[in-house]
Design an enzyme around this catalytic site. Structure first.
Site, PDB file in Angstrom:
ATOM      1  N   GLU A 291      41.762  40.439  37.295  1.00 24.48           N
ATOM      2  CA  GLU A 291      40.943  41.577  37.712  1.00 24.48           C
ATOM      3  C   GLU A 291      40.541  42.404  36.499  1.00 24.48           C
ATOM      4  O   GLU A 291      41.219  42.375  35.472  1.00 24.48           O
ATOM      5  CB  GLU A 291      41.767  42.512  38.605  1.00 24.48           C
ATOM      6  CG  GLU A 291      42.103  41.955  39.949  1.00 24.48           C
ATOM      7  CD  GLU A 291      42.950  42.933  40.758  1.00 24.48           C
ATOM      8  OE1 GLU A 291      42.551  43.221  41.882  1.00 24.48           O
ATOM      9  OE2 GLU A 291      43.987  43.399  40.271  1.00 24.48           O
TER      10      GLU A 291
ATOM     11  N   ASP B 213      43.543  46.653  42.095  1.00 28.74           N
ATOM     12  CA  ASP B 213      44.047  46.788  43.473  1.00 28.74           C
ATOM     13  C   ASP B 213      44.761  45.524  43.947  1.00 28.74           C
ATOM     14  O   ASP B 213      45.733  45.598  44.695  1.00 28.74           O
ATOM     15  CB  ASP B 213      42.907  47.123  44.424  1.00 28.74           C
ATOM     16  CG  ASP B 213      41.825  46.065  44.395  1.00 28.74           C
ATOM     17  OD1 ASP B 213      41.088  46.012  43.396  1.00 28.74           O
ATOM     18  OD2 ASP B 213      41.746  45.261  45.333  1.00 28.74           O
TER      19      ASP B 213
ATOM     20  N   LYS C 281      29.195  31.661  44.613  1.00 21.72           N
ATOM     21  CA  LYS C 281      28.947  32.251  45.926  1.00 21.72           C
ATOM     22  C   LYS C 281      28.072  31.373  46.822  1.00 21.72           C
ATOM     23  O   LYS C 281      28.129  31.473  48.035  1.00 21.72           O
ATOM     24  CB  LYS C 281      28.296  33.627  45.779  1.00 21.72           C
ATOM     25  CG  LYS C 281      29.175  34.691  45.156  1.00 21.72           C
ATOM     26  CD  LYS C 281      30.092  35.288  46.176  1.00 21.72           C
ATOM     27  CE  LYS C 281      30.802  36.576  45.796  1.00 21.72           C
ATOM     28  NZ  LYS C 281      30.989  36.908  44.410  1.00 21.72           N
TER      29      LYS C 281
ATOM     30  N   GLY D 268      40.281  48.180  37.878  1.00 18.40           N
ATOM     31  CA  GLY D 268      40.382  48.006  39.330  1.00 18.40           C
ATOM     32  C   GLY D 268      41.431  46.976  39.693  1.00 18.40           C
ATOM     33  O   GLY D 268      41.120  45.887  40.137  1.00 18.40           O
TER      34      GLY D 268
ATOM     35  N   SER E 120      32.948  31.961  36.868  1.00 17.28           N
ATOM     36  CA  SER E 120      32.450  32.107  38.242  1.00 17.28           C
ATOM     37  C   SER E 120      30.951  32.334  38.369  1.00 17.28           C
ATOM     38  O   SER E 120      30.391  32.094  39.441  1.00 17.28           O
ATOM     39  CB  SER E 120      33.223  33.228  38.939  1.00 17.28           C
ATOM     40  OG  SER E 120      33.204  34.401  38.158  1.00 17.28           O
TER      41      SER E 120
ATOM     42  N   SER F 138      24.536  43.907  46.746  1.00 16.34           N
ATOM     43  CA  SER F 138      23.375  43.817  45.866  1.00 16.34           C
ATOM     44  C   SER F 138      23.611  42.694  44.877  1.00 16.34           C
ATOM     45  O   SER F 138      22.842  42.451  43.988  1.00 16.34           O
ATOM     46  CB  SER F 138      23.177  45.145  45.134  1.00 16.34           C
ATOM     47  OG  SER F 138      24.378  45.502  44.492  1.00 16.34           O
TER      48      SER F 138
HETATM   49  C1  LIG Z   1      31.856  37.660  43.734  1.00 22.92           C
HETATM   50  C2  LIG Z   1      32.188  37.251  42.377  1.00 22.92           C
HETATM   51  C3  LIG Z   1      33.516  37.235  41.920  1.00 22.92           C
HETATM   52  C4  LIG Z   1      34.684  37.704  42.762  1.00 22.92           C
HETATM   53  O1  LIG Z   1      34.846  36.863  43.865  1.00 22.92           O
HETATM   54  P1  LIG Z   1      35.723  37.290  45.133  1.00 22.92           P
HETATM   55  O2  LIG Z   1      35.616  36.157  46.064  1.00 22.92           O
HETATM   56  O3  LIG Z   1      35.114  38.563  45.677  1.00 22.92           O
HETATM   57  O4  LIG Z   1      37.095  37.559  44.648  1.00 22.92           O
HETATM   58  C5  LIG Z   1      33.770  36.766  40.642  1.00 22.92           C
HETATM   59  N1  LIG Z   1      32.752  36.366  39.832  1.00 22.92           N
HETATM   60  C6  LIG Z   1      31.464  36.371  40.228  1.00 22.92           C
HETATM   61  C7  LIG Z   1      30.435  35.903  39.282  1.00 22.92           C
HETATM   62  C8  LIG Z   1      31.130  36.821  41.518  1.00 22.92           C
HETATM   63  O5  LIG Z   1      29.848  36.824  41.896  1.00 22.92           O
END
Ligand SMILES: *Cc1c(COP(=O)(O)O)cnc(C)c1O
Length: 323
Positions: free
Chosen positions: A207, A213, A56, A211, A307, A81
Site C-alpha cells: 500500500e 488501512d 482491471k 494509506g 498492475s 474516475s
Molecule cells: C485499481 C488498481 C490497483 C488496486 O487494485 P485493488 O483491486 O483496488 O486493490 C492497483 N493498481 C492499479 C493500476 C489499479 O488500477
C-alpha cells in the site's frame, strides 16, 4: 447483483475461461539489473500491457460476461474516475451493452474523453457534497442496470486473480508473490490463485505509506476505515478494503507493507530507463517494495504484479524529471 459469497479458486478458473481470447495473456518480464540489485530472481507480470492499460479489464469483463442474458441486457454502472471505470466501459462496448459511469465533475478531461470514447454515458457528481455510491445505485435502479463495484464483488475478485494464475502457469511455483493493494480485488484474487497453484508461496500486499488501512485491518482483525489518503498512487486511494476481500486476505495473505511516493517515483524511473516500459505510480507499489528492500527476498523466486500503465505523459515526465 450476484448473491453475497466469497469467491474461490474455482471462480478464478471460471473467469479465465470467460476472458480467454479476449484479455491479453500479458508477458512476464525479467531484468538482470533488478535481479542483481536484490540478489533474487524476479518475474514481473506486465499488466501495464493489458487491454485498457491495467489488470482491471479482467475483472470488468468477467463480471459482465458472468451476468445472465437478461440482466446483462440492462447494462452496467460503475463509479470511479480511474481504471475500473474505463475497463468496464471498454468491456461493455466489446460485449455490446450499455454502460454508465458516475464520475466526479473535476475528473481530468482526458479520462472523461476516454470513457466517452468507449461509448459510455458519463454522469457527473460533486465529490465534496454528493455520495457517489448512492448516486450510482439510483442510476442503476432507474436504468435497470447492474452496478459493478471496483473491488468488493466476487466476479471482479475472480477476474483479477487470472493475472497471477497465468504467472504461475508460465514460471511455476514461487517463494514470494507481491501485488499492489487498494481495495483488495487484485490481492485477494491473486492470493486465491497462489494458494491453489503454489501453496508454499508467501503473499504480500503493498500500500502507499499514506494509506495503510489494509495493514491496520490485518493487524486488528477487522476492516479499519481511514480518511481519504494523499499519494501519487491514485489507484490505491481507498478508505477501506472490501467486505468480500478481507476474509480472503485474512486467510491467504501473509503480510502487508507500505512504500513512500519517493520510492514509487524511483521505481517508475527504473522501469522507464532500464526496462523501457511505462508503469503508473500505483502499478509500481509491489516492485518498489522489492527494489527498495522493504521486503527481504534474497535468494528467492519472486512474482511481482505491475498492475497498470495509465499515467498521462505530462504527469509522468514531471514525476520522473524530479531528482
Ligand atoms: C485499481 C488498481 C490497483 C488496486 O487494485 P485493488 O483491486 O483496488 O486493490 C492497483 N493498481 C492499479 C493500476 C489499479 O488500477
Amino acid at each position: 447483483m450476484t448473491a453475497w459469497r466469497i469467491p474461490t479458486f474455482d471462480d478464478v478458473k471460471a473467469a479465465r475461461k470467460r476472458i480467454e481470447g479476449i484479455a491479453h495473456v500479458t508477458p512476464v518480464l525479467t531484468s538482470r539489473t533488478a535481479d542483481a540489485q536484490v540478489g533474487a530472481q524476479l518475474f514481473f507480470k506486465a499488466e501495464n500491457l493489458q487491454r485498457g492499460g491495467a489488470f482491471k479489464f479482467r475483472g470488468a469483463y468477467n463480471s459482465i460476461a458472468a451476468l445472465d442474458a437478461s440482466t446483462r441486457a440492462g447494462g452496467v454502472v460503475a463509479f470511479s474516475s480511474g481504471n475500473h471505470a474505463q475497463a468496464l466501459a471498454y468491456a461493455a462496448k466489446l460485449l455490446n451493452i450499455h454502460s454508465t459511469i458516475v464520475m466526479p465533475n473535476d475528473a481530468p478531461d482526458m479520462k472523461v474523453a476516454a470513457t466517452k470514447g468507449y461509448g459510455a454515458d458519463v454522469v457527473f457528481y460533486d465529490r465534496y457534497t454528493e455520495d457517489r455510491e448512492a448516486i450510482s445505485r439510483r442510476v442503476a435502479v432507474a436504468r435497470g442496470a447492474t452496478l459493478i463495484p471496483p473491488y468488493d464483488y466476487p466476479d471482479v475478485i475472480a477476474g483479477q486473480g487470472t493475472a497471477v494464475l497465468e504467472l504461475f502457469e508460465s514460471v511455476g511455483e514461487l517463494d514470494l508473490l507481491v501485488t499492489p493493494l487498494g481495495g483488495g480485488g487484485l490481492l485477494s484474487g491473486s492470493a486465491l490463485a497462489a494458494r491453489a497453484l503454489s501453496p508454499g508461496c508467501k503473499v504480500i500486499g503493498v500500500e502507499p505509506e499514506a494509506g495503510n488501512d489494509g495493514q491496520q485491518s490485518l493487524d486488528k482483525g477487522e476492516i479499519v476505515r481511514i480518511p481519504v489518503p494523499k499519494s501519487i498512487a491514485d489507484g490505491a486511494l481507498v478508505t477501506h478494503v472490501g467486505e468480500h476481500n478481507f476474509p480472503i486476505m485474512q486467510a491467504n495473505v501473509d503480510d502487508i507493507v507500505t512504500v513512500s511516493d519517493a520510492q514509487l517515483v524511483a521505481t517508475m524511473r527504473f522501469f522507464a530507463e532500464r526496462m523501457k516500459i511505462i508503469v503508473e505510480p500505483t502499478g509500481c507499489l509491489a516492485a518498489a517494495a522489492i527494489l527498495h528492500g522493504v521486503i527481504a527476498c534474497s535468494g528467492r523466486r519472486v512474482g511481482i504484479v505491475l498492475s497498470g500503465g495509465n499515467v498521462d505523459l505530462a504527469t509522468f515526465a514531471a514525476l520522473i524529471g524530479e531528482r
